[in-house]
Write a protein that holds these residues in place. Structure first.
Motif, PDB file in Angstrom:
ATOM      1  N   UNK A 128       0.853  -1.178   0.000  1.00  0.00           N
ATOM      2  CA  UNK A 128       0.000   0.000   0.000  1.00  0.00           C
ATOM      3  C   UNK A 128       0.892   1.232   0.000  1.00  0.00           C
ATOM      4  N   UNK A 129       0.285   2.367  -0.336  1.00  0.00           N
ATOM      5  CA  UNK A 129       1.048   3.615  -0.437  1.00  0.00           C
ATOM      6  C   UNK A 129       0.235   4.727   0.199  1.00  0.00           C
ATOM      7  N   UNK A 130       0.885   5.528   1.049  1.00  0.00           N
ATOM      8  CA  UNK A 130       0.185   6.683   1.626  1.00  0.00           C
ATOM      9  C   UNK A 130       1.021   7.932   1.374  1.00  0.00           C
ATOM     10  N   UNK A 131       0.350   9.071   1.176  1.00  0.00           N
ATOM     11  CA  UNK A 131       1.109  10.306   0.941  1.00  0.00           C
ATOM     12  C   UNK A 131       1.751  10.801   2.228  1.00  0.00           C
ATOM     13  N   UNK A 132       2.940  11.379   2.111  1.00  0.00           N
ATOM     14  CA  UNK A 132       3.525  12.129   3.225  1.00  0.00           C
ATOM     15  C   UNK A 132       3.197  13.597   2.990  1.00  0.00           C
ATOM     16  N   UNK A 133       2.678  14.247   4.012  1.00  0.00           N
ATOM     17  CA  UNK A 133       2.122  15.591   3.854  1.00  0.00           C
ATOM     18  C   UNK A 133       2.912  16.572   4.727  1.00  0.00           C
ATOM     19  N   UNK A 134       3.211  17.745   4.180  1.00  0.00           N
ATOM     20  CA  UNK A 134       3.948  18.761   4.942  1.00  0.00           C
ATOM     21  C   UNK A 134       3.098  19.242   6.118  1.00  0.00           C
ATOM     22  N   UNK A 135       3.711  19.296   7.306  1.00  0.00           N
ATOM     23  CA  UNK A 135       2.961  19.824   8.453  1.00  0.00           C
ATOM     24  C   UNK A 135       3.235  21.320   8.634  1.00  0.00           C
ATOM     25  N   UNK A 136       4.186  21.835   7.859  1.00  0.00           N
ATOM     26  CA  UNK A 136       4.457  23.277   7.838  1.00  0.00           C
ATOM     27  C   UNK A 136       5.056  23.596   6.481  1.00  0.00           C
ATOM     28  N   UNK A 137       5.380  24.848   6.204  1.00  0.00           N
ATOM     29  CA  UNK A 137       5.987  25.190   4.906  1.00  0.00           C
ATOM     30  C   UNK A 137       7.324  24.484   4.739  1.00  0.00           C
ATOM     31  N   UNK A 138       7.585  23.932   3.558  1.00  0.00           N
ATOM     32  CA  UNK A 138       8.854  23.250   3.269  1.00  0.00           C
ATOM     33  C   UNK A 138       9.337  23.679   1.892  1.00  0.00           C
ATOM     34  N   UNK A 139      10.573  23.306   1.585  1.00  0.00           N
ATOM     35  CA  UNK A 139      11.127  23.676   0.278  1.00  0.00           C
ATOM     36  C   UNK A 139      11.790  22.456  -0.347  1.00  0.00           C
ATOM     37  N   UNK A 140      11.418  22.152  -1.580  1.00  0.00           N
ATOM     38  CA  UNK A 140      12.085  21.090  -2.319  1.00  0.00           C
ATOM     39  C   UNK A 140      13.212  21.689  -3.135  1.00  0.00           C
ATOM     40  N   UNK A 141      14.457  21.344  -2.787  1.00  0.00           N
ATOM     41  CA  UNK A 141      15.606  21.861  -3.528  1.00  0.00           C
ATOM     42  C   UNK A 141      15.617  21.349  -4.956  1.00  0.00           C
ATOM     43  N   UNK A 142      15.284  20.061  -5.109  1.00  0.00           N
ATOM     44  CA  UNK A 142      15.366  19.449  -6.438  1.00  0.00           C
ATOM     45  C   UNK A 142      14.443  20.163  -7.425  1.00  0.00           C
ATOM     46  N   UNK A 143      13.243  20.547  -6.948  1.00  0.00           N
ATOM     47  CA  UNK A 143      12.266  21.209  -7.815  1.00  0.00           C
ATOM     48  C   UNK A 143      12.330  22.727  -7.682  1.00  0.00           C
ATOM     49  N   UNK A 144      13.131  23.234  -6.753  1.00  0.00           N
ATOM     50  CA  UNK A 144      13.143  24.660  -6.387  1.00  0.00           C
ATOM     51  C   UNK A 144      11.710  25.132  -6.165  1.00  0.00           C
ATOM     52  N   UNK A 145      11.017  24.428  -5.276  1.00  0.00           N
ATOM     53  CA  UNK A 145       9.572  24.629  -5.094  1.00  0.00           C
ATOM     54  C   UNK A 145       9.255  24.768  -3.613  1.00  0.00           C
ATOM     55  N   UNK A 146       8.512  25.823  -3.267  1.00  0.00           N
ATOM     56  CA  UNK A 146       7.993  25.933  -1.900  1.00  0.00           C
ATOM     57  C   UNK A 146       6.728  25.090  -1.780  1.00  0.00           C
ATOM     58  N   UNK A 147       6.659  24.302  -0.719  1.00  0.00           N
ATOM     59  CA  UNK A 147       5.509  23.416  -0.512  1.00  0.00           C
ATOM     60  C   UNK A 147       4.793  23.889   0.750  1.00  0.00           C
ATOM     61  N   UNK A 148       3.474  24.079   0.632  1.00  0.00           N
ATOM     62  CA  UNK A 148       2.697  24.548   1.789  1.00  0.00           C
ATOM     63  C   UNK A 148       2.284  23.390   2.685  1.00  0.00           C
ATOM     64  N   UNK A 149       1.968  23.736   3.914  1.00  0.00           N
ATOM     65  CA  UNK A 149       1.412  22.744   4.835  1.00  0.00           C
ATOM     66  C   UNK A 149       0.193  22.098   4.184  1.00  0.00           C
ATOM     67  N   UNK A 150       0.092  20.783   4.294  1.00  0.00           N
ATOM     68  CA  UNK A 150      -1.051  20.081   3.721  1.00  0.00           C
ATOM     69  C   UNK A 150      -0.768  19.538   2.329  1.00  0.00           C
ATOM     70  N   UNK A 151       0.299  20.026   1.695  1.00  0.00           N
ATOM     71  CA  UNK A 151       0.648  19.490   0.361  1.00  0.00           C
ATOM     72  C   UNK A 151       1.564  18.271   0.500  1.00  0.00           C
ATOM     73  N   UNK A 152       1.631  17.530  -0.582  1.00  0.00           N
ATOM     74  CA  UNK A 152       2.401  16.281  -0.575  1.00  0.00           C
ATOM     75  C   UNK A 152       3.901  16.580  -0.681  1.00  0.00           C
ATOM     76  N   UNK A 153       4.709  15.931   0.169  1.00  0.00           N
ATOM     77  CA  UNK A 153       6.172  16.058   0.096  1.00  0.00           C
ATOM     78  C   UNK A 153       6.815  14.723  -0.287  1.00  0.00           C
ATOM     79  N   UNK A 154       5.999  13.773  -0.735  1.00  0.00           N
ATOM     80  CA  UNK A 154       6.500  12.456  -1.115  1.00  0.00           C
ATOM     81  C   UNK A 154       5.510  11.399  -0.652  1.00  0.00           C
ATOM     82  N   UNK A 155       5.948  10.176  -0.607  1.00  0.00           N
ATOM     83  CA  UNK A 155       5.024   9.145  -0.113  1.00  0.00           C
ATOM     84  C   UNK A 155       5.779   7.980   0.511  1.00  0.00           C
ATOM     85  N   UNK A 156       4.996   7.134   1.208  1.00  0.00           N
ATOM     86  CA  UNK A 156       5.530   5.975   1.915  1.00  0.00           C
ATOM     87  C   UNK A 156       4.933   4.713   1.326  1.00  0.00           C
TER      88      UNK A 156
END
Lengths: 345, 345
Positions: A221-249
């Motif tokens: 099975x697969x579940x999303x990992x979700x940002x609990x606060x603002x984060x930044x993806x260096x690889x994508x140069x992308x700011x990610x907001x709380x509640x958005x997906x930061x990857x999965x498990x």
């Protein structure tokens, strides 16, 4: 006692580290193979950042290089799945050259790629070569877990947690890992996604093989990992907001006929400042047991294990030999050739 | 395949747990030996709290019991030092019966008791028996550490920390551990104390033997553990004030000619409510690595390892064989006899 002769097969980040480690452990590098046009014809020392030339010119003719090398072992860091890895492993086996590979599926490929593995096993037995998949997963996801299981009287459930940082592998991987999507977008993607099998399956297969238990059912099975606060993806140069997906498990689980359940949870996600690769295992049973390796330097332990396994692989009987069947890994204080047994020499 | 026949040698707390585990793993108990007058003549099942009789009457005639038993292995939990343990091990070796023992020094006694160990090794080789010291220290202080060292490229320093609760072993041990003394009293005692060698030395000796490093120097030091707030020793029924001694820590250290330093710190002290037995290791080198097993249920893992090691010991070549030379410990999902090799049967 003669020094070990090794062929570097694949000239990238991992084999650059491995090349330095092999030289430190008195291994002679006798050939280097790459399909990359901008590497062929160059000296391996220049390409691996050693600061000196090695007198080893990278070639793209793997068969000729292996045949001419007189090598004891090929050190393969090219790809991840057996469908691709079979190419390099078959060339080594046909040439009668032992091989260690970082291909993740090669850790225990008997169930996920049975035909390819059986074919390689047959060739290797005929030519006297041993083929083994190793890397970080050798000790930290299989053998150290199997050893701790050996201190159990009765096991109900073995659960492992590991993680990797999507930002370490470039924008394509981060995008594949759904970084920056909404949970709804993630769920929609997951429903339609054609994903290759997870490597957690190979880890659990190795543990089950070691215990002699019988597989009753397998689930992923697969579940999303979700940002609990603002984060930044260096690889994508992308700011990610709380509640958005930061990857999965990915969660792999094997239930056995005899009772024990084995679960492995592997998270690939954007790391926060305090995050690092983890390796945490828990056994529920008699007794309850836990293991944590804090923050694990996965890239280095991947290369150390591939290098330190070489004497075990040369010493082993021919065939496709998986790591749970090899001796307990040892620190190599001296040249790798000093660890060869009568059979290995 | 025949079931394994075992003799219980020493009928105390540890072998009571081991007896139950052996029965769970399809081992036949064929004899039980104790020197304790209030145990001789009684049934092993009654003495070990099984809630049923086993038809095994405890005897104090070890030689006769072993000779008549047809046993494959003796399970020894009697004492700690080789000077004492030699009695039981010699009787087993002379009878040609394999033995596992919890005697702590037996973990790696080649340097601390070389003559006794060589004598036992000679007898065992002659009769075909294998003698092995195991217990909690097998995996958690030696083999799991040696395995993690195997994921290192270069080691500068290996440091281990373990602890035990003095209140688990009665008032005499708590008093020996200087619980309730002032730091000045402790220092005065330490200056004059004739203390037996620490078992940390045996742990480090096993790790050094496994790596093939050369011992340059060995040092043992001891520091008091001091209460940072009010504590209570159950064993002594004594309140201990902040600043008073609650036990002490033995620090063993081996420096090697090749460079790596190995240190093991073992604390025996009064536990607070949040304390438990710990097992924590750190490797400084390339890379830096850590391992923690949280709170370890030492008494149970002592017995599980003695039991789960039995097939390895029966399968091993004759002689005094230390645990770093045995195969990586495995979970025994099935009867112990199913793990015997051709040699072991």
């Amino acid at each position: 006692m003669n020094r070990i002769k090794a062929v570097i097969y694949g000239v990238g980040a991992m084999n650059s580290i491995a090349t330095r480690m092999l030289l430190d452990k008195d291994v002679d590098i006798v050939a280097a193979i790459s399909r990359s046009k901008d590497k062929v014809g160059r000296d391996l020392g220049d390409l691996t950042g050693l600061g000196r030339q090695l007198g080893v010119t990278v070639t793209d003719d793997a068969k000729a290089a292996l045949a001419a090398s007189g090598a004891d072992v090929a050190v393969i860091a090219v790809n991840s799945y057996m469908a691709d890895a079979v190419e390099q492993l078959r060339i080594c086996a046909e040439a009668g050259v032992n091989a260690v590979t970082l291909s993740e599926e090669a850790l225990y490929p008997w169930n996920t790629s049975p035909e390819i593995t059986a074919e390689l096993d047959t060739i290797a037995r005929r030519t006297g070569a041993t083929l083994t998949g190793t890397g970080h997963q050798d000790t930290y996801w299989v053998n150290i877990v199997a050893m701790m299981m050996g201190t159990s009287h009765h096991i109900d459930h073995v659960t492992g947690h590991a993680s990797w940082n999507v930002d370490d592998y470039g924008p394509e991987v981060a995008s594949d890992q759904q970084v920056g999507r909404s949970v709804e977008e993630f769920e929609e993607w997951l429903r339609g996604a054609e994903r290759p099998p997870t490597f957690g399956r190979n880890v659990l297969d190795a543990l089950v093989a070691d215990t002699g238990l019988t597989v009753k059912s397998i689930a992923s099975t697969t579940r999303p990992d979700v940002a609990i606060g603002p984060m930044h993806s260096q690889a994508l140069d992308l700011d990610v907001d709380a509640g958005q997906v930061i990857g999965f498990t990915d969660i792999d689980e094997i239930q056995t006929e005899e009772g024990p359940v084995l679960t492995f949870e592997m998270s690939g996600r954007v790391y926060g400042e305090a995050d690092g690769d983890i390796n945490e295992w828990e056994i529920q049973g008699e007794p309850d047991l836990v293991l944590s390796n804090g923050t694990v330097p996965t890239q280095i332990t991947t290369c150390t294990q591939m290098v330190n396994r070489i004497p075990d692989v040369i010493n082993a009987e021919p065939g496709f030999v998986t790591i749970e069947k090899l001796p307990r890994l040892k620190y190599r204080a001296f040249g790798l050739h000093t660890y060869l047994t009568e059979k290995g020499r």
